[in-house]
Structures are given as C-alpha cells and as structure tokens.
Scaffold this motif. Structure first.
Motif, short mmCIF file in Angstrom:
data_model
loop_
_atom_site.label_atom_id
_atom_site.label_comp_id
_atom_site.label_asym_id
_atom_site.label_seq_id
_atom_site.Cartn_x
_atom_site.Cartn_y
_atom_site.Cartn_z
N ILE A 139 0.82 -1.21 0.00
CA ILE A 139 0.00 0.00 0.00
C ILE A 139 0.85 1.26 0.00
O ILE A 139 0.49 2.28 -0.61
CB ILE A 139 -0.96 0.00 1.20
CG1 ILE A 139 -1.93 -1.18 1.09
CG2 ILE A 139 -1.74 1.31 1.26
CD1 ILE A 139 -2.79 -1.17 -0.16
N SER A 140 2.01 1.24 0.65
CA SER A 140 2.86 2.43 0.69
C SER A 140 3.45 2.75 -0.68
O SER A 140 3.92 3.87 -0.90
CB SER A 140 3.99 2.23 1.70
OG SER A 140 4.92 1.27 1.25
N LYS A 141 3.41 1.79 -1.60
CA LYS A 141 3.99 1.98 -2.92
C LYS A 141 2.99 1.74 -4.05
O LYS A 141 3.35 1.81 -5.24
CB LYS A 141 5.18 1.04 -3.12
CG LYS A 141 6.26 1.16 -2.05
CD LYS A 141 7.31 0.07 -2.20
CE LYS A 141 8.33 0.13 -1.07
NZ LYS A 141 9.32 -0.98 -1.15
N ILE A 142 1.74 1.44 -3.72
CA ILE A 142 0.77 1.02 -4.72
C ILE A 142 0.49 2.13 -5.73
O ILE A 142 0.43 3.31 -5.38
CB ILE A 142 -0.53 0.55 -4.05
CG1 ILE A 142 -1.41 -0.21 -5.06
CG2 ILE A 142 -1.29 1.71 -3.43
CD1 ILE A 142 -2.59 -0.92 -4.41
N GLU A 143 0.34 1.74 -6.98
CA GLU A 143 0.00 2.66 -8.07
C GLU A 143 -1.16 2.08 -8.87
O GLU A 143 -1.51 0.90 -8.72
CB GLU A 143 1.21 2.88 -8.98
CG GLU A 143 2.39 3.55 -8.29
CD GLU A 143 3.56 3.77 -9.22
OE1 GLU A 143 3.49 3.29 -10.38
OE2 GLU A 143 4.54 4.40 -8.80
N SER A 144 -1.73 2.91 -9.73
CA SER A 144 -2.85 2.45 -10.55
C SER A 144 -2.48 1.23 -11.38
O SER A 144 -3.29 0.32 -11.56
CB SER A 144 -3.32 3.59 -11.47
OG SER A 144 -3.74 4.71 -10.73
N SER A 145 -1.24 1.21 -11.88
CA SER A 145 -0.80 0.10 -12.73
C SER A 145 -0.79 -1.23 -11.99
O SER A 145 -0.97 -2.28 -12.61
CB SER A 145 0.60 0.39 -13.29
OG SER A 145 1.53 0.61 -12.24
#
Length: 404
Positions: free
Chosen positions: A268-274
């Motif tokens: 979650i700390s690094k999550i992106e749309s991709s």
C-alpha cells in the motif's frame, strides 16, 4: 541652385502646415452597445464575471489574490476607446480598451498588463445541472476521480478525493452559482482553514454530445484544466454486461508491507494504478448486472470462477453482499455511475469499502495457500484487521465498458 532648394523646403513646409490645419478629426466608433452582455475573465490570480446592461449599469462577481466579491453593482461608461468602471465598493477603473463585438474585449493597465474578457453567448447555469464524473482531476501527486452533482436549487454534492482536506469525501454537500461560464463553487464554511479561500472558481466550456459517451464539460481553474462527463443520476442495471478498462488509485497511504492477492503482490505504501490494473486485466473477464445481483467472472491462471452476489441499490450507492458465495466475506458499499447511453460503468470505493473488498479477495488466496481456515471466525476477523492496519487511506475507481 541653393535658392531653389530653399524654395522647395519652404513649399514642403507650407504644404505640411496646411495639411495639419485641414486634417479631418478622427471619428471614434461608439462601442457602448458592443459591451452589453456577460463577460468572463480568468488568469492565474484573477477571475471575474461581469454583466453589463444596455443602460450602462453593471454587476461584478470575482476574486483577486484571494479576495472575493459578489453582486457588486456599478456603472460602465465609454468615451472613444476609453472605458470607466465605477463600483459601489470603490474598486474603480479607467483606461484603454479594445473590443471584438460578440467575442472579447481587453482592458489595458498603464503598466501594459492586459485583461481579456470572453463573451458568454450562453449562460451555462442550466446546462451544468445534473451529475458529472471526472477521471483526470489534478491532485498533488496524481490524477483523481471525482463525481459532482449540481442541483437546480443551487446545492452541489461532491464525492471524490479532496485535496484541501487530504481525504476521500463521500456525498459532501455545499452550494454553487454559475454566472455566464464561470462556476463559483463554495467550500464548506465550517471546514475552512484560517485564510483559506471560500470558493473555487472555474471557467466552463460545454460540449453537448462531446464524445460518444455523452455531454462534456471542461473546467479550467486558475492553474489547471480537467474534463467532466455527464452521467446518469439513476442506475440502469438490468441485463448490463461490462468489460474492465482501467483502474485509478489516489490518496494511497499505508504500511510498507508486501502481501499477496490472487497471485499478485501489493504494498500500500507503494501502490500505483498500474498495480491494480495489472491484476484486473489478468483476472476479471466480465461483470454482469441485474436489478438485484452482480456476477463477477474471474479467470485466474486458466481457471474460470463465477461469483453471483446479491446487491442493494440506493441511488448510486450499491451494496454488494459477497458473503453469499463465501460466508467469510463481508458486504462492500460501492458507488456506481453510468454515462448517458450506459456504455460505461464507473465504480468507486473509498477507504473502508476498499479494505473490505481487498480482504474479501485475499480470503480465497489464503485458503488456497493453506493459511486460513474460513470456519475459524477469529482467523477471518484477523484478515480484515490486518488489511485495515495496512491501509491508512486510499481512493480506488474502476472504469468498465459495455460488452458488445
């Protein structure tokens, strides 16, 4: 020869003075009638809607350097190519102006700065009434999805990521006013920080049937531009099938911890749309909707799974009961919207909804890995507690296209 040159010079001088003495007086056009109407101007630190009447009276609404005014009355007089504006708040102006009738006029400051006012042939206060979705609303670090509902009584409802409060807002109610093509959107007074501007002002451009999906309304603020698509305020779900198109993630904050869902690793700390897009493209085959059910068809590593869950629709809020197929799962509240022709479906999940949804997806993953006994209530509760501990905040939206 010398005398001849002197004679020529004297003759030229005489003709020159004669020409000056007989020069016709320049006739200026009277542009008073050309200024009648509604005009709007927006720059980086200035916005104004100016209504000029045929009798020379005027009304102004606007903002300059954070200072707002509304319904300020005044008069406008024109002499030759100079204009004088006198207003009841003593914010007066005199100077040079140019006008292109029916298009624009410009005011020129003594320092050379120019303000350009565009003519509003159509007042957009009627056209804006309804529900709109924007998937490219700018935020500090990404584009966000918002849903705006403008009612004909001057009230507005906002759902989406709120940059000013750094949070996802659901059905926040406020007020608005449209003057010509300027939208004055009021921020909730009880939530304003000290010195914060009470309005957001946007210049609107309306394009009926601007895309195959329906009407388009472009919004230009002092610093950015975004596009809204008109959507329906009631859902038409029966017999609708949609294929996945794209995912949007904004306002994601959480624990720096890896975890797996359906063969995909997330943090979650690094999550992106991709990251979400990759998962949904690989597993989500189709969504089929009816008045009381939603059917998800998943294809995970060549194995097709179908989940047929009951739904309850309350306006655009749809509650999906995912516990029917798997008692360990929880209900999820989603917000769904369709365009004018039902060719697109937008699904939005605020933080709490996404926590439950993602935990629901993780349950079969943990069960397949032998890490969860779905009959153990405490163990199931821990799955949701762990997911809540990972996700501090997140705004997730999915866009789907009607299957042909």
């Amino acid at each position: 020869m010398k005398n001849l040159k002197l004679l020529v010079v004297a003759l030229v001088a005489m003709l020159g003075f004669a020409a000056c003495d007989n020069k016709p007086e320049y006739i200026y056009d009277d542009h008073s009638a050309d200024l009648v109407g509604t005009w709007t101007c927006i720059t980086e630190n200035y916005a104004e809607a100016l209504i000029i009447n045929a009798d020379g009276t005027a009304v102004s609404y606007g903002v300059e350097d954070g200072e707002y005014w509304e319904n300020v009355k005044g008069t406008v007089t024109v002499k030759e190519n100079n204009i004088t504006m006198i207003f009841e708040d003593d914010d007066n102006w005199t100077g040079h102006f140019d006008v292109i009738p029916g298009m624009a006029f410009s005011l020129f400051e003594e320092n050379g700065e120019r303000y350009v006012y565009q003519y509003c042939a159509n007042d957009l206060s009627d056209e804006i009434v309804g529900m709109w979705v924007c998937t490219d609303a700018p935020t500090e670090n990404a584009e966000s999805t918002i849903v705006h509902t403008f009612m004909d009584n001057g009230k507005a409802i906002y759902t989406g990521y709120g940059t000013r409060v750094d949070d996802y807002l659901v059905n926040e109610e406020t007020t608005y006013e449209v003057i010509g093509d300027l939208l004055f959107y009021a921020l909730p007074k009880d939530e304003l920080a000290e010195g914060e501007r009470p309005y957001i002002i946007k210049k609107l451009t309306y394009k009926p049937n601007g895309t195959v999906y329906g009407d388009i309304m472009e919004e230009k603020t002092m610093k950015s531009t975004s596009t809204m698509l008109r959507i329906k305020q009631s859902l038409n779900l029966t017999g609708r099938q949609y294929d996945y198109i794209s995912a949007y993630v904004t306002n994601a904050n959480g624990k720096d911890e890896d975890f797996s869902i359906l063969g995909n690793t997330f943090n979650i700390s690094k999550i992106e749309s991709s990251d979400l897009d990759r998962m949904f493209r690989s597993i989500l085959s189709c969504i089929e909707l009816n008045e009381n059910t939603i059917k998800f068809t998943f294809n995970n590593n060549g194995r097709e799974s179908v989940y047929n869950d009951p739904i309850t629709a309350d306006g655009n809020k749809v509650t999906v009961d995912m516990s029917t197929e798997n008692p360990a799962c929880r209900k999820v509240e989603m917000y769904m919207f369709q365009d004018a022709n039902d060719t697109q479906l937008h699904i939005y999940m605020p933080t709490k909804s996404f926590i439950n949804y993602f935990a629901n997806l993780q349950i079969p993953t943990l069960k397949a890995e032998g890490k969860l006994d779905t009959n153990d209530a405490a163990a199931v509760e821990k799955v949701f507690a762990d997911m809540e501990a990972r996700i501090e905040s997140i705004n997730v939206s999915l866009v789907l296209k009607a299957r042909k």
